[in-house]
Design a protein around this motif. Sequence first.
Motif, PDB file in Angstrom:
ATOM      1  N   PRO A  15       0.819  -1.211   0.000  1.00 42.46           N
ATOM      2  CA  PRO A  15       0.000   0.000   0.000  1.00 42.46           C
ATOM      3  C   PRO A  15       0.856   1.266   0.000  1.00 42.46           C
ATOM      4  N   GLY A  16       0.279   2.340  -0.509  1.00 46.16           N
ATOM      5  CA  GLY A  16       0.998   3.603  -0.453  1.00 46.16           C
ATOM      6  C   GLY A  16       0.239   4.679  -1.188  1.00 46.16           C
ATOM      7  N   SER A  17       0.751   5.910  -1.072  1.00 44.81           N
ATOM      8  CA  SER A  17       0.119   6.972  -1.845  1.00 44.81           C
ATOM      9  C   SER A  17       0.804   7.113  -3.205  1.00 44.81           C
ATOM     10  N   ARG A  31       6.019  -3.164   3.061  1.00 43.68           N
ATOM     11  CA  ARG A  31       6.418  -1.753   3.084  1.00 43.68           C
ATOM     12  C   ARG A  31       7.926  -1.672   2.900  1.00 43.68           C
ATOM     13  N   SER A  75      -3.720   4.675  -2.325  1.00 43.99           N
ATOM     14  CA  SER A  75      -4.721   5.366  -1.507  1.00 43.99           C
ATOM     15  C   SER A  75      -4.346   6.824  -1.315  1.00 43.99           C
ATOM     16  N   GLY A 102     -10.870   3.974   2.661  1.00 44.35           N
ATOM     17  CA  GLY A 102     -11.105   3.373   3.975  1.00 44.35           C
ATOM     18  C   GLY A 102      -9.865   2.720   4.527  1.00 44.35           C
ATOM     19  N   LEU A 103     -10.077   1.805   5.454  1.00 48.04           N
ATOM     20  CA  LEU A 103      -8.954   1.189   6.146  1.00 48.04           C
ATOM     21  C   LEU A 103      -8.239   0.155   5.283  1.00 48.04           C
ATOM     22  N   LEU A 104      -6.928   0.164   5.381  1.00 48.81           N
ATOM     23  CA  LEU A 104      -6.126  -0.813   4.652  1.00 48.81           C
ATOM     24  C   LEU A 104      -6.499  -2.243   5.057  1.00 48.81           C
ATOM     25  N   TYR A 141       7.573   6.190  11.747  1.00 46.49           N
ATOM     26  CA  TYR A 141       6.305   6.239  11.021  1.00 46.49           C
ATOM     27  C   TYR A 141       5.851   4.826  10.634  1.00 46.49           C
ATOM     28  N   ASN A 188      -2.175  -0.917  12.295  1.00 40.93           N
ATOM     29  CA  ASN A 188      -2.876  -1.936  11.498  1.00 40.93           C
ATOM     30  C   ASN A 188      -3.108  -3.209  12.306  1.00 40.93           C
TER      31      ASN A 188
HETATM   32  O1  PNS Z   1       2.985   6.075   0.907  1.00 39.41           O
HETATM   33  P1  PNS Z   1       2.346   6.534   2.175  1.00 39.41           P
HETATM   34  O2  PNS Z   1       1.741   7.917   1.983  1.00 39.41           O
HETATM   35  O3  PNS Z   1       3.270   6.484   3.350  1.00 39.41           O
HETATM   36  O4  PNS Z   1       1.124   5.506   2.447  1.00 39.41           O
HETATM   37  C1  PNS Z   1       0.323   5.602   3.589  1.00 39.41           C
HETATM   38  C2  PNS Z   1      -0.899   4.697   3.462  1.00 39.41           C
HETATM   39  C3  PNS Z   1      -1.753   5.106   2.287  1.00 39.41           C
HETATM   40  C4  PNS Z   1      -0.433   3.255   3.293  1.00 39.41           C
HETATM   41  C5  PNS Z   1      -1.694   4.841   4.816  1.00 39.41           C
HETATM   42  O5  PNS Z   1      -2.005   6.171   5.010  1.00 39.41           O
HETATM   43  C6  PNS Z   1      -2.958   3.984   4.825  1.00 39.41           C
HETATM   44  O6  PNS Z   1      -2.892   2.781   4.967  1.00 39.41           O
HETATM   45  N1  PNS Z   1      -4.132   4.640   4.677  1.00 39.41           N
HETATM   46  C7  PNS Z   1      -5.411   3.971   4.697  1.00 39.41           C
HETATM   47  C8  PNS Z   1      -6.167   4.271   6.008  1.00 39.41           C
HETATM   48  C9  PNS Z   1      -5.707   3.331   7.113  1.00 39.41           C
HETATM   49  O7  PNS Z   1      -5.843   2.127   7.030  1.00 39.41           O
HETATM   50  N2  PNS Z   1      -5.169   3.930   8.190  1.00 39.41           N
HETATM   51  C10 PNS Z   1      -4.708   3.168   9.333  1.00 39.41           C
HETATM   52  C11 PNS Z   1      -3.245   2.775   9.214  1.00 39.41           C
HETATM   53  S1  PNS Z   1      -2.177   4.181   9.369  1.00 39.41           S
END
Ligand code: PNS
Length: 158
Positions: A6-8, A86, A35, A70-72, A96, A104
């Motif tokens: 997962p990631g942005s 990751r 996401s 939503g949630l991962l 982080y 999670n």
């Molecule tokens: O590449 P990034 O921006 O570090 O990715 C972060 C990401 C998208 C993986 C994280 O923000 C995410 O999992 N968002 C979905 C919402 C969620 O599940 N939040 C709880 C875990 S932090």
Amino acid sequence: MTGVYPGSFDPFTLGHKDIVERAAKFCDKLYIAVSENINKKHLFTLEERVEMIREVFAGNDNIIVESFNGLLVDYMQSKKAAYIIRGLRAVSDFEYEFQMAFANRSINNNVETIFMVPGSRYLFLSSTIVRDIAYNKGDVSSLVPEPVCKRLIEKYNI
Ligand code: PNS
């Protein structure tokens, strides 16, 4: 084994690609799950990011690129996936990543986070650095895959 990376991915870099290629060696199926990160202001839309990454892995049947809201852990449940992949570069990533792994797990105790280290030439590469170089009209062709490079050139008129 089904993994989720997962990631942005704003934008997806060669460092991300390196992690995907390493993870795909031991995952039968790997979802690249794109996401929004609520703490970041994004350069590319979610749709653009998904489209670019799909172009990068076109023809790889075991690598699936999707967006999620939503949630991962909920997304993972819907895919019957138990492993979060990751990338870890420097020590500065650690806090982080550690927080996110615990967050999670606290929501769903069945998920495990696997941290992977990219090739050494990508240790200092980040999406932030790529955006900065492209914004200032620098050459990012050695930092991002071709479909991403093309979009950055268009966006910034490089
Ligand atoms: O590449 P990034 O921006 O570090 O990715 C972060 C990401 C998208 C993986 C994280 O923000 C995410 O999992 N968002 C979905 C919402 C969620 O599940 N939040 C709880 C875990 S932090």
